[in-house]
Design a protein around this motif. Structure first.
Motif, PDB file in Angstrom:
ATOM      1  N   GLY A 474       0.749  -0.940  -0.102  1.00 21.17           N
ATOM      2  CA  GLY A 474       0.076   0.069  -0.250  1.00 21.17           C
ATOM      3  C   GLY A 474       0.920   0.941   0.003  1.00 21.17           C
ATOM      4  O   GLY A 474       0.598   2.059  -1.061  1.00 21.17           O
ATOM      5  N   GLY A 475       1.691   0.949   0.415  1.00 20.81           N
ATOM      6  CA  GLY A 475       2.867   2.312   0.541  1.00 20.81           C
ATOM      7  C   GLY A 475       3.852   2.785  -0.656  1.00 20.81           C
ATOM      8  O   GLY A 475       3.379   4.125  -0.803  1.00 20.81           O
ATOM      9  N   GLU A 476       3.663   1.526  -1.567  1.00 19.96           N
ATOM     10  CA  GLU A 476       4.798   1.654  -2.749  1.00 19.96           C
ATOM     11  C   GLU A 476       3.947   2.273  -3.418  1.00 19.96           C
ATOM     12  O   GLU A 476       3.721   2.758  -4.726  1.00 19.96           O
ATOM     13  CB  GLU A 476       5.044   0.446  -2.931  1.00 19.96           C
ATOM     14  N   HIS A 477       2.394   1.802  -3.478  1.00 21.72           N
ATOM     15  CA  HIS A 477       0.946   2.443  -4.202  1.00 21.72           C
ATOM     16  C   HIS A 477       0.654   4.200  -4.108  1.00 21.72           C
ATOM     17  O   HIS A 477       1.292   4.416  -5.559  1.00 21.72           O
ATOM     18  CB  HIS A 477      -0.595   1.845  -3.688  1.00 21.72           C
ATOM     19  N   LEU A 478       1.098   4.544  -2.629  1.00 25.08           N
ATOM     20  CA  LEU A 478       1.099   5.793  -2.542  1.00 25.08           C
ATOM     21  C   LEU A 478       1.798   6.224  -2.616  1.00 25.08           C
ATOM     22  O   LEU A 478       1.569   7.382  -3.133  1.00 25.08           O
ATOM     23  CB  LEU A 478       1.046   6.114  -1.160  1.00 25.08           C
ATOM     24  N   ARG A 479       3.309   5.580  -3.090  1.00 22.79           N
ATOM     25  CA  ARG A 479       4.455   6.607  -3.508  1.00 22.79           C
ATOM     26  C   ARG A 479       4.995   6.779  -4.699  1.00 22.79           C
ATOM     27  O   ARG A 479       5.262   7.798  -5.496  1.00 22.79           O
ATOM     28  CB  ARG A 479       5.855   6.005  -2.618  1.00 22.79           C
ATOM     29  N   ILE A 480       3.932   5.778  -5.702  1.00 20.82           N
ATOM     30  CA  ILE A 480       3.851   6.463  -7.220  1.00 20.82           C
ATOM     31  C   ILE A 480       3.507   7.313  -7.314  1.00 20.82           C
ATOM     32  O   ILE A 480       2.962   8.008  -8.256  1.00 20.82           O
ATOM     33  CB  ILE A 480       2.978   4.183  -7.941  1.00 20.82           C
ATOM     34  N   GLY A 481       1.884   7.414  -6.558  1.00 18.43           N
ATOM     35  CA  GLY A 481       1.392   8.477  -6.436  1.00 18.43           C
ATOM     36  C   GLY A 481       1.769   9.237  -6.185  1.00 18.43           C
ATOM     37  O   GLY A 481       1.607  10.870  -7.518  1.00 18.43           O
ATOM     38  N   ILE A 482       2.783   9.937  -5.577  1.00 18.26           N
ATOM     39  CA  ILE A 482       3.487  10.993  -5.401  1.00 18.26           C
ATOM     40  C   ILE A 482       4.479  11.485  -6.888  1.00 18.26           C
ATOM     41  O   ILE A 482       4.743  12.432  -6.663  1.00 18.26           O
ATOM     42  CB  ILE A 482       4.495  10.663  -4.098  1.00 18.26           C
ATOM     43  N   ALA A 483       5.406   9.825  -6.516  1.00 15.90           N
ATOM     44  CA  ALA A 483       5.589  10.354  -8.017  1.00 15.90           C
ATOM     45  C   ALA A 483       5.362  10.704  -9.273  1.00 15.90           C
ATOM     46  O   ALA A 483       5.664  11.638  -9.561  1.00 15.90           O
ATOM     47  CB  ALA A 483       6.977   8.627  -8.242  1.00 15.90           C
ATOM     48  N   ARG A 484       4.028  10.246  -9.105  1.00 20.46           N
ATOM     49  CA  ARG A 484       3.576  10.856 -10.954  1.00 20.46           C
ATOM     50  C   ARG A 484       3.072  12.526 -10.757  1.00 20.46           C
ATOM     51  O   ARG A 484       3.307  12.709 -11.453  1.00 20.46           O
ATOM     52  CB  ARG A 484       2.195  10.183 -10.716  1.00 20.46           C
TER      53      ARG A 484
END
Length: 573
Positions: A474-484
């Protein structure tokens, strides 16, 4: 039939291909006609000449071989050309449909279930491929073949050719009208039951846990079985009508051939024309072979019309929000304000936003805090113009929000939703959604910045994430969102529950990362949690669509109001 006119317009995108396929179909049929007629004339002439007769056997044999080769080659080429053209037209149609329904969201979700929208975008569009392959082409080819054969035979025997032409055209028209009336309603019901079945199946699969807990699985399965049985009954009915149409056509073919033999035998007196009886016979048989696909054409027409009607209902809706074609250029910083906003969802009695006003300076970080249904996410939707308020107004940099073009508004805003969606594609492709022209070096820099450097160890940016990014936490999902949003480089960040479903440690890491990387940008965060709010500039407490408290963490704690009480209720609103 008028409902099909908008979809016929798409033919012009591949008109040359369709025309080539149409010509190849006609050439194939004429090669088949030549093969049959020459064979008939060859057999009749050979029988008439006898064993010792003066007859050139080689010339008609060569003609038959050439006709067979042409027929096979043209049939294969026609299938390749027409199917390629049809698939491309369906591609354009699906893109057109998606473009038309995209501005309808989220308001369209109030009228249609998501499964129903998916069915209309996929199944109904797929059904329309029958319009080009199985409806238009067979009817057009049948008409052209009848007229062409009639014209050729007219040079040999005018009376017979005119009789054959009038008879076959009459059969084509009457046959089409008769079976269209019977098949139309059946096709509509098949389309309806197909849609109902898929919606019920999706409900059963997606809600299986809840249905199992409450003991409703068996009832839903029975409902699904009943829908499937009705669907199958109408499919069987359609097949029966199709078989009946083929049988009637075979009967008409036999009667017409008998009539042709009777006319030919009674009219041909000269011995030199006796062998033409077989030619007329096989020419008539070939004409009816061109009519045979028409029986199947009207079998599909009912479903095609029903699918077209369903698509028209969807794409002809007017969007609630209309963007101007031109507007101010995208800004590098955003100051926004809202003045006495009022918004109520359709079919809801209670407003989601009620007399709400707010002013946020460029680079300011604020939080919208409140219980479920207080209007926090609705506020973000108003800022992105998913909806427009019924009263009041919003401005970006002093310019009313409706004056900004959609491209400018999207360039200035970046959104991190509650659940970041990961597409079934590579890591690179998932990040290029935010910035299509960015290079790999910058992507890697951003991934290191948000703490995803371990994803680059094996396959790097070519790492396949799979459907929904199942291999990611779940944390990696959000970090990808932040990267976007970092790649997008928008001056306004809108974060809707960015730490939803995360543990306390990961939540703190994500919030600290957002606040750190969001410096210099305007940041609005919707949340139920109280972590890291002391590091924000201001906090707004929402209830019933308006603000009941506002201030910094220190100021709100000193007020000892709602925010103060939240801290003694477990840290979750």
């Amino acid at each position: 039939m008028r409902v099909l006119l908008p979809y016929l317009f798409f033919l012009h995108r591949r008109l040359k291909q369709f025309f080539l396929g149409f010509l190849l179909t006609i050439v194939t049929l004429f090669a088949h006609i030549c093969l049959l007629t020459v064979s008939g004339w060859f057999l009749a002439s050979a029988a008439t000449a006898g064993i010792v007769g003066n007859f050139n056997y080689m010339l008609p044999a060569a003609g038959m071989r050439i006709a067979a080769i042409i027929r096979t080659t043209c049939r294969w080429t026609e299938r390749v050309v027409t199917h390629d053209a049809t698939f491309n037209v369906l591609k354009y149609l699906r893109i057109y449909t998606f473009i038309r329904i995209l501005p309808l969201f989220p308001s369209a979700s109030n009228h249609f279930q998501r499964t129903e929208l998916l069915n209309r975008l996929v199944s109904d569009v797929d059904t329309l491929d029958n319009l080009y392959l199985r409806v238009i082409s067979p009817i057009a080819v049948a008409v052209v073949v009848i007229l062409a054969v009639t014209s050729i035979l007219y040079l040999l025997y005018p009376k017979f050719s005119l009789t054959l032409g009038i008879l076959t055209l009459g059969i084509l028209v009457l046959f089409s009208l008769l079976f269209y009336r019977y098949v139309k309603s059946v096709g509509e019901l098949i389309t309806i039951f197909r849609d109902n079945y898929r919606q019920q199946l999706n409900t059963l699969l997606s809600s299986n846990a809840e249905l199992t807990v409450y003991g409703a699985v068996e009832r839903y399965r029975n409902k699904l079985d009943n829908t499937e049985k009705k669907w199958q009954i109408h499919q069987s009915c359609q097949s029966s009508i199709g078989a009946c149409a083929q049988s009637v056509l075979q009967l008409l073919t036999g009667l017409t051939l008998t009539f042709v033999l009777w006319i030919s035998a009674g009219s041909v007196i000269n011995d030199s024309f006796r062998e033409l009886i077989a030619l007329f016979f096989f020419a008539t048989l070939s004409v009816f072979e061109a009519i045979v696909p028409v029986a199947g054409a009207f079998q599909y027409l009912g479903q095609v019309i029903a699918s077209a009607v369903r698509l028209n209902i969807l794409i002809n809706q007017l969007p609630n929000v209309v963007f101007p074609h031109r507007g101010p250029v995208p800004a590098t910083s955003v100051t926004f304000s809202a003045h006495k906003l009022y918004f109520k969802y359709p079919q809801h009695k209670v407003p989601a936003i009620n007399n709400l006003s707010i002013n946020v300076a460029a680079g300011e970080h604020i939080a919208l805090l409140g219980h479920t249904g207080s209007g926090k996410s609705t506020m973000l939707q108003l800022l992105t113009r998913a909806w427009d308020p019924q009263k009041g107004y919003i401005t970006f940099n002093g310019i009313p929000l409706p004056q900004w073009s959609e491209s400018a508004l999207r360039a200035m805003t970046a959104v991190v939703p509650q659940r970041v969606y990961i597409f079934s594609a590579t890591l690179r492709d998932n990040l290029l959604l935010a910035a299509p022209y960015v290079n790999d070096e910058k992507i890697c820099t951003i991934l290191n910045l948000v703490g995803l450097e371990k994803l680059l160890k094996n396959k790097g940016l070519n790492l396949w994430l799979g459907d929904g990014g199942r291999s990611l936490s779940g944390g990696e999902h959000l970090r990808i969102g932040i990267a976007r949003i970092l790649l997008h480089e928008a001056p306004l960040w809108l974060l809707d529950e960015p730490t939803y479903g995360l543990d306390v440690v990961t939540e703190k890491q994500i919030l600290q990362l957002l606040i750190k990387l969001g410096k210099g940008r305007t940041l609005i965060m919707v949340t139920h949690r109280l972590q890291e709010l002391e590091n924000l500039d201001r906090i707004y407490i929402m209830d019933r669509g308006t603000f009941i408290e506002k201030g910094s963490h220190k100021e709100l704690m000193e007020q000892r109001g709602r925010y103060y009480n939240y801290h003694f209720a477990g840290g979750i609103v």
